[in-house]
Scaffold this active site. Structure first.
Site, mmCIF file in Angstrom:
data_model
loop_
_atom_site.group_PDB
_atom_site.id
_atom_site.type_symbol
_atom_site.label_atom_id
_atom_site.label_comp_id
_atom_site.label_asym_id
_atom_site.label_seq_id
_atom_site.Cartn_x
_atom_site.Cartn_y
_atom_site.Cartn_z
ATOM 1 N N GLU A 1 2.316 -2.731 8.105
ATOM 2 C CA GLU A 1 1.991 -3.616 6.984
ATOM 3 C C GLU A 1 2.659 -3.165 5.685
ATOM 4 O OE1 GLU A 1 -0.163 -2.505 9.204
ATOM 5 O OE2 GLU A 1 -1.306 -4.204 9.991
ATOM 6 N N PHE B 1 -16.410 -3.720 12.812
ATOM 7 C CA PHE B 1 -15.129 -3.222 13.306
ATOM 8 C C PHE B 1 -13.991 -3.743 12.433
ATOM 9 C CE2 PHE B 1 -11.381 -3.746 16.119
ATOM 10 C CZ PHE B 1 -11.104 -2.393 16.277
ATOM 11 N N GLN B 2 -13.122 -2.853 12.017
ATOM 12 C CA GLN B 2 -11.995 -3.158 11.135
ATOM 13 C C GLN B 2 -12.433 -3.815 9.833
ATOM 14 O OE1 GLN B 2 -8.815 -5.067 13.467
ATOM 15 N NE2 GLN B 2 -8.007 -3.037 13.863
ATOM 16 N N LYS C 1 -12.989 -14.341 8.728
ATOM 17 C CA LYS C 1 -12.557 -15.063 9.924
ATOM 18 C C LYS C 1 -13.311 -16.386 10.108
ATOM 19 C CE LYS C 1 -11.319 -14.097 14.709
ATOM 20 N NZ LYS C 1 -11.348 -13.102 15.799
ATOM 21 N N MET D 1 15.119 15.530 -4.593
ATOM 22 C CA MET D 1 14.584 15.589 -5.951
ATOM 23 C C MET D 1 13.503 16.665 -6.048
ATOM 24 S SD MET D 1 15.331 14.363 -8.819
ATOM 25 C CE MET D 1 15.992 12.708 -8.992
#
Lengths: 596, 185
Positions: free
Chosen positions: A67, A129-130, A179, A499
């Site tokens: 993502e 969940f999630q 959902k 760096m």
């Protein structure tokens, strides 16, 4: 919500409203907003939207491999096309993975709309969940966010999100979509009927301030233009007008990292980038100027150095679309709140109407002063016959790019290679340079290159990378292969986090803590394993040939350029120092290593 | 070129801002009454390191679904200015007024003060309450609950008087403020 109330009254008055599911509304609204490409990754909580995607052909979905990659790809797409980037991710880990990309977009003012799935409304707060508190997590890293609990609000929120993201100072907007709302049926509100928020930031300048600013500019003896990403965000016309205005005055111009390309780098008036790794002439001119015209830049600490000693003798004009940028770091004499494009064209108009003449004698003196700084040749480096110097590699890349007929786009990761790319690659047009400026996100370049290539199918897209950064989002190789994107990844491989190594050498007593990468992959084999092409250059002799080959490939290509391990990026203003205290490569031994 | 720094632990980020004048400002903020708006404001203060002294919020316009927040913030004049601009950036924020800057305004807070005492102290508590025009809103044989409204200073003074008499609990609202005169805020 206020918007809801308004929305409902609208819905009642309009006779025919289309009924559809929440998921279908998402697609409908995206199409209405002119979106044809979105980036994303499916998961449980967004399956209804993916189902709706499957049943249409107006929107192309690009399946990224992470993502974060999807977010940076959307950023690259947005930055190179001027459109709003869209990404679609699932709840919980999908949303948290996108957070780095959202924060990056916030700091660099990139317009994004991110739709995140959420667990059904009746499970929110149950540690389902999630489940993650997405609006809570993204509140500080977005311009605005929404949690939509009622399907009848959804269409309006979608249109409002695009309005908020692209209006005023652009930024990322999150819509968290449970959902059950995606499944539920409701009435769709079209873009024209949608009540966009009373969010209407000021974009037109105050003309009295513009006139005062132009007068100050015309009477300046040692002027400088200092421009930033705001000019790029204002669209190509802003860059065109800026170029015309700056050429009319004959004044010198410098720009921030984010603003490169707004003024053509091949022009004589261009001083190069300013700031911590900017050019000697740009920084000294900023320090000694008597009038500073800041357009669409925000006096970032990497630009100003020590603010107490910042440009002490100048009158400052600051044009910014965000009122909170004014006087935030540096107090200015003439603040103008406006879109950079509107302000520049207003200034140009006033300049022409009033037929301003500049003080040519003073300007000649100023330019001869600047020429002495230019003569220092601050980007010079010691080349080698045996080892590839990173600067040399970029010079050769530039040589071949200048001979290539394609429109070239450069993205970068973050670190030394990014600064060298900014120093050594000239940008003559806006929207050709995609880099993570504000947040400094390693792993930005490859996904951004993918987004850029999708937005510019005929363009030549090159990710100038470091070997450490590229590994942070290397999985996106797969995306490039899947969609046949011939992105070139030009790795300046010195086996160090360059760096970090440089700061450890200069500021931390040469104690190289954890900045060396012990076991790097074989990048040639890695490219081949993904289905791309791998090339390698180990000596300066091999370089030209490898670059030429790279430019001819039709697939994603990794070029592993083995560079000098100890090269430092100069010039450099040590943090906390002033513009006139910058250090050149030649004087590196004078670096005060006691600064910690 | 750089002169070697004498200071041993000089930060590369330079010195922080030194001691500057700290001011107290009362901000009146008109917001949409929607979920999360308070979190946005609070998050802004914590995220950017601003100091909040008190914050009061309630719905003030049902029809437009708007609330008014009164925020008492402390900081340097530059920080106060930033707070106002940063609040204005929030999408559900309609208007921010710096009442301290904009002239005369009235500011009130309300406190409920529970005092447990008997005998002489009880009489003393009532006498003080009378002077401060605090009302008794609950009374038992051995306790009072006083309601007092006024400026923060007045409330503080009243509380100071009640402590030796047996004060046990206070509940305060924080400031609510509005500008004086016919002008709209």
């Amino acid at each position: 919500m206020k918007t809801v109330l308004k929305n409902k009254s609208k819905t009642v008055t309009s006779e025919k409203t289309k009924r559809m599911s929440g998921a279908e509304m998402v697609i409908e609204a995206l199409v209405e907003q002119g979106v044809d490409t979105i980036f994303g990754y499916p998961g449980g909580a967004v399956l209804p939207i993916y189902d709706a995607l499957f049943q249409q052909d107006k929107i192309k979905h690009i399946l990224c491999r992470h993502e974060q990659g999807a977010a940076h790809a959307a950023e690259g797409y947005a930055r190179s096309t001027g459109k709003i980037g869209v990404l679609l991710v699932t709840s919980g880990p999908g949303a948290t993975n996108a957070v780095t990309g959202l924060t990056d977009a916030l700091l660099d003012s990139i317009p994004l709309v991110c739709i995140t799935g959420q667990v059904p409304t009746f499970l929110i707060g149950n540690d389902a969940f999630q489940e993650a508190d997405t609006t809570g997590i993204t509140r500080p890293c977005t311009k605005h966010n929404y949690l939509v609990k009622d399907v009848d609000q959804l269409a309006n929120v979608l249109h409002e999100a695009f309005h908020v993201s692209g209006t005023g100072r652009p930024g990322p907007v999150v819509i968290d979509l449970p959902k059950d709302v995606q499944f539920a049926e409701g009435s769709y509100v079209s873009k024209t009927n949608a009540v966009t928020h009373m969010y209407q930031p000021q974009t037109e300048p105050d003309m009295t301030a513009i006139e005062e600013a132009v007068r100050l500019i015309a009477n300046a003896k040692k002027p400088i233009f200092y421009t930033g990403g705001g000019v790029i965000n204002a669209g190509p016309k802003a860059s065109k007008d800026l170029t015309e205005f700056v050429k009319k005055t004959g004044y010198p111009i410098t720009s921030t990292l984010m603003g490169l390309g707004a003024f053509p780098a091949h022009e004589e008036q261009w001083l190069g980038m300013l700031g911590m790794h900017g050019t000697y002439e740009a920084n000294w001119a900023m320090h000694d100027c008597d009038v500073m015209v800041c357009i669409g830049a925000r006096f970032d600490d990497r630009v100003t150095g020590n603010i107490e000693k910042f440009s002490p003798k100048s009158k400052k004009i600051h044009i910014d679309i965000d009122p909170s940028s004014i006087n935030k770091i540096i107090n200015v004499d003439i603040p103008i709140i406006a879109d950079a494009g509107s302000a520049i064209s207003a200034m140009l108009k006033v300049w022409k109407e009033e037929k301003y003449k500049i003080d040519q004698d003073a300007l000649n003196k100023w330019w001869s002063q600047i020429d002495t700084w230019r003569a220092v040749n601050c980007l010079s480096y010691k080349n080698s016959d045996t080892i590839i110097k990173p600067q040399y590699a970029l010079e050769r890349l530039q040589y071949f790019l200048s001979k290539d007929k394609r429109d070239s786009f450069i993205t970068t990761e973050v670190g030394q290679h990014q600064m060298w790319a900014a120093q050594f690659l000239p940008f003559n047009k806006p929207n050709r340079w995609m880099t993570s400026g504000g947040l400094g996100t390693m792993g930005y370049g490859l996904p951004a290159a993918i987004g850029t290539q999708l937005g510019n199918p005929d363009g030549l897209v090159i990710d100038v990378a470091g070997e450490a950064s590229i590994l942070m989002n290397i999985q996106e190789m797969s995306t490039a292969v899947q969609y046949n994107l011939p992105v070139k990844i030009f790795i300046l491989n010195n086996q160090w986090m360059g760096m970090v190594r440089q700061w450890q050498e200069l500021l931390h007593g040469e104690r190289y803590s954890e900045s060396y990468t012990e076991s790097l992959p074989d990048f040639v084999k890695l490219a081949e394993a993904y289905g791309g092409i791998g090339l390698r250059a180990e000596t300066p002799d091999e370089l030209d040939d490898v670059i030429e080959q790279m430019l001819k490939t039709d697939r994603v290509t990794i070029v592993d350029v083995r560079t000098c391990q100890s090269e430092n990026c100069f010039p450099m203003i040590p943090s906390g120092k002033a513009h006139n205290e910058m250090i050149l490569a030649a004087d590196a031994d004078k670096f005060d290593k006691k600064l910690v | 070129m750089v002169v070697k720094s004498k200071k041993q632990n000089f930060s590369v980020y330079g010195d922080g801002p030194g001691n500057r004048t700290i001011e107290r400002h009362t901000l009146s903020v008109l917001v949409d009454n929607e979920p999360g708006v308070l979190a946005r404001v609070i998050g802004l203060f914590s995220g950017r390191g601003y100091n909040i002294e008190s914050l009061t919020v309630a719905e003030t316009n049902k029809e437009l679904n708007q609330s008014r927040m009164t925020i008492v913030a402390i900081g340097t004049p530059a920080v106060i200015d930033q707070i106002r601009h940063q609040l204005e950036r929030l999408v559900p924020v309609h208007k921010v007024n710096d009442l301290t800057e904009e002239g005369e305004h009235v500011e009130r807070e309300l406190a409920l003060v529970k005092v447990i005492c008997t005998g002489e102290k009880r009489i003393e508590a009532l006498r003080s309450a009378n002077i401060f025009r605090a009302r008794v809103v609950d009374s038992t044989q051995e306790s009072f609950v006083f309601e007092i409204t006024g400026s923060a200073d007045k409330v503080n003074a009243f509380i100071d008087l009640m402590i030796p008499l047996g004060m046990v609990n206070i509940s305060r609202t924080g400031s609510a403020a509005i500008s004086r005169g016919p002008n709209e805020m």
